[in-house]
Enzyme design. Structure first.
Site, PDB file in Angstrom:
ATOM      1  N   ILE A 125     -88.542 -20.653 -58.900  1.00  0.00           N
ATOM      2  CA  ILE A 125     -89.815 -20.356 -58.263  1.00  0.00           C
ATOM      3  C   ILE A 125     -90.107 -18.883 -58.539  1.00  0.00           C
ATOM      4  O   ILE A 125     -89.377 -17.996 -58.116  1.00  0.00           O
ATOM      5  CB  ILE A 125     -89.803 -20.701 -56.760  1.00  0.00           C
ATOM      6  CG1 ILE A 125     -91.171 -20.425 -56.134  1.00  0.00           C
ATOM      7  CG2 ILE A 125     -88.667 -20.027 -56.011  1.00  0.00           C
ATOM      8  CD1 ILE A 125     -91.347 -21.042 -54.748  1.00  0.00           C
ATOM      9  N   GLU A 126     -91.171 -18.631 -59.297  1.00  0.00           N
ATOM     10  CA  GLU A 126     -91.389 -17.295 -59.864  1.00  0.00           C
ATOM     11  C   GLU A 126     -92.644 -16.635 -59.313  1.00  0.00           C
ATOM     12  O   GLU A 126     -93.728 -17.232 -59.295  1.00  0.00           O
ATOM     13  CB  GLU A 126     -91.469 -17.395 -61.392  1.00  0.00           C
ATOM     14  CG  GLU A 126     -91.606 -16.051 -62.081  1.00  0.00           C
ATOM     15  CD  GLU A 126     -91.401 -16.127 -63.590  1.00  0.00           C
ATOM     16  OE1 GLU A 126     -91.662 -15.097 -64.258  1.00  0.00           O
ATOM     17  OE2 GLU A 126     -90.994 -17.178 -64.100  1.00  0.00           O
ATOM     18  N   VAL A 127     -92.482 -15.390 -58.879  1.00  0.00           N
ATOM     19  CA  VAL A 127     -93.564 -14.511 -58.428  1.00  0.00           C
ATOM     20  C   VAL A 127     -94.467 -15.221 -57.417  1.00  0.00           C
ATOM     21  O   VAL A 127     -95.680 -15.361 -57.615  1.00  0.00           O
ATOM     22  CB  VAL A 127     -94.365 -13.948 -59.624  1.00  0.00           C
ATOM     23  CG1 VAL A 127     -95.222 -12.762 -59.162  1.00  0.00           C
ATOM     24  CG2 VAL A 127     -93.453 -13.482 -60.740  1.00  0.00           C
TER      25      VAL A 127
END
Length: 264
Positions: A158-160
Site C-alpha cells: 500500500i503506497e503513499v
C-alpha cells in the site's frame, strides 16, 4: 538470529503482532547485508534469484517482482512465477489483473499485489502523488483490497496513502499489508536499499529515510578510479610499466638457443 526461512503462513501469523522490515535489493551484496542485518523480507528482480542468492540470504522471505508489462497473458505470468519460485522465491509480486492473480493463486503461487499509488498505473490516479486523501479515494483503495482478497492474494503493498486510512484498511483486511509511505499502521515497512544507502540521484521520495551517503563514496571512488587509470597510462608512456617484477624470466642459455634457432 533467524534460524529458518519463513513461509507465507509464518508471515500471515505475524499480522497485527509486530512490524516487519522489508527492502528492495538488487545485488547479492545487498541481499547478504539484508540477511545479516535481520531484515525479514526483500523484494528482488527475478534474475537475482538462484543458488548464489540463497547462499547469500538463506532465511529472508524473497518476493521477486513480475513487473507489469513484461508479461501479457496469464500463461506468461504463470510460467515466470513458477520459474521464480523454483529459483528460490517465496511469493511473487504481481500488479496485473484480478483474473491473472486468481490464476496464480489457483496454481498455489502466493501473490503480493499493490494498492494506492501503483507506479505502473499512476495515470489512473493522477500521476505520482498520494492516493486516498478523500473519502471516495480511500473507499476505492478499500474496494481494491477487498477485490484482492477475493482473488486470493495473501499480501499487498500500500503506497503513499494517508497513514490513518492505511491503518483502518490494514486492521479490516486479512491481507498482509506492506507500507511504502503509508504509515506505521500496516504490517511491514518497505523501503528501497538505494534510498536507505543514499545511492539515489535526483528526487528522493518523501517517505524514504537515508541512513548512509553511498553516492558521495561512489563519487570519491570514481575519482580514485580515474586517477589510477591516469597513473597507469603515464607509466606505460614513460616505460615505468612493466618493470622487471612484472615480467616472466627466461634462463640466458635458453634465450641464446632461441635466438640461434630463429636467426640461424
Amino acid at each position: 538470529m533467524k534460524s529458518k526461512r519463513p513461509t507465507v503462513a509464518d508471515i500471515l501469523a505475524l499480522k497485527g503482532k509486530r512490524q516487519l522490515s522489508m527492502l528492495r535489493v538488487v545485488t547479492l551484496e545487498e541481499a547478504e547485508a539484508a540477511e545479516k542485518a535481520g531484515i525479514e523480507m526483500v523484494s528482488v528482480p527475478p534474475a537475482l534469484l538462484g543458488p548464489a542468492f540463497r547462499e547469500a540470504a538463506p532465511t529472508v522471505f524473497a518476493v521477486p517482482g513480475l513487473e507489469y508489462g513484461d508479461f501479457i497473458t496469464a500463461e506468461e505470468y504463470l510460467r515466470a512465477a513458477f520459474q521464480a519460485m523454483r529459483a528460490g522465491g517465496d511469493a511473487v509480486y504481481c500488479a496485473a489483473s484480478l483474473s491473472i492473480i486468481r490464476r496464480l493463486r489457483d496454481e498455489g503461487i502466493p501473490v503480493c499485489s499493490h494498492v494506492g499509488l501503483i507506479p505502473s498505473k499512476a495515470t489512473w490516479t493522477g500521476g505520482f502523488k498520494a492516493v486516498g486523501k478523500t473519502a471516495e479515494s480511500a473507499l476505492s483503495i478499500w474496494m481494491a483490497v477487498q477485490a484482492l482478497e477475493e482473488a486470493g492474494a495473501f499480501a499487498a503493498e500500500i503506497e503513499v496513502v494517508p497513514s490513518e486510512v492505511a491503518a483502518i484498511i490494514s486492521a479490516k483486511t486479512s491481507l498482509f499489508m506492506i507500507s511504502m509511505g503509508a504509515g506505521a499502521g500496516c504490517d511491514a515497512q518497505y523501503l528501497f536499499a538505494d534510498d536507505v544507502l543514499g545511492q539515489t540521484r535526483g528526487h528522493i521520495p518523501r517517505h524514504a529515510k537515508t541512513y548512509r551517503n553511498f553516492a558521495a563514496e561512489y563519487d570519491r571512488l570514481q575519482q580514485e578510479r580515474i586517477a589510477a587509470f591516469q597513473e597507469f597510462r603515464h607509466d606505460v608512456e614513460s616505460g615505468a610499466y612493466p618493470a622487471d617484477q612484472h615480467n616472466v624470466g627466461v634462463p640466458a642459455d635458453e634465450l641464446a638457443r632461441f635466438n640461434t634457432m630463429i636467426n640461424g
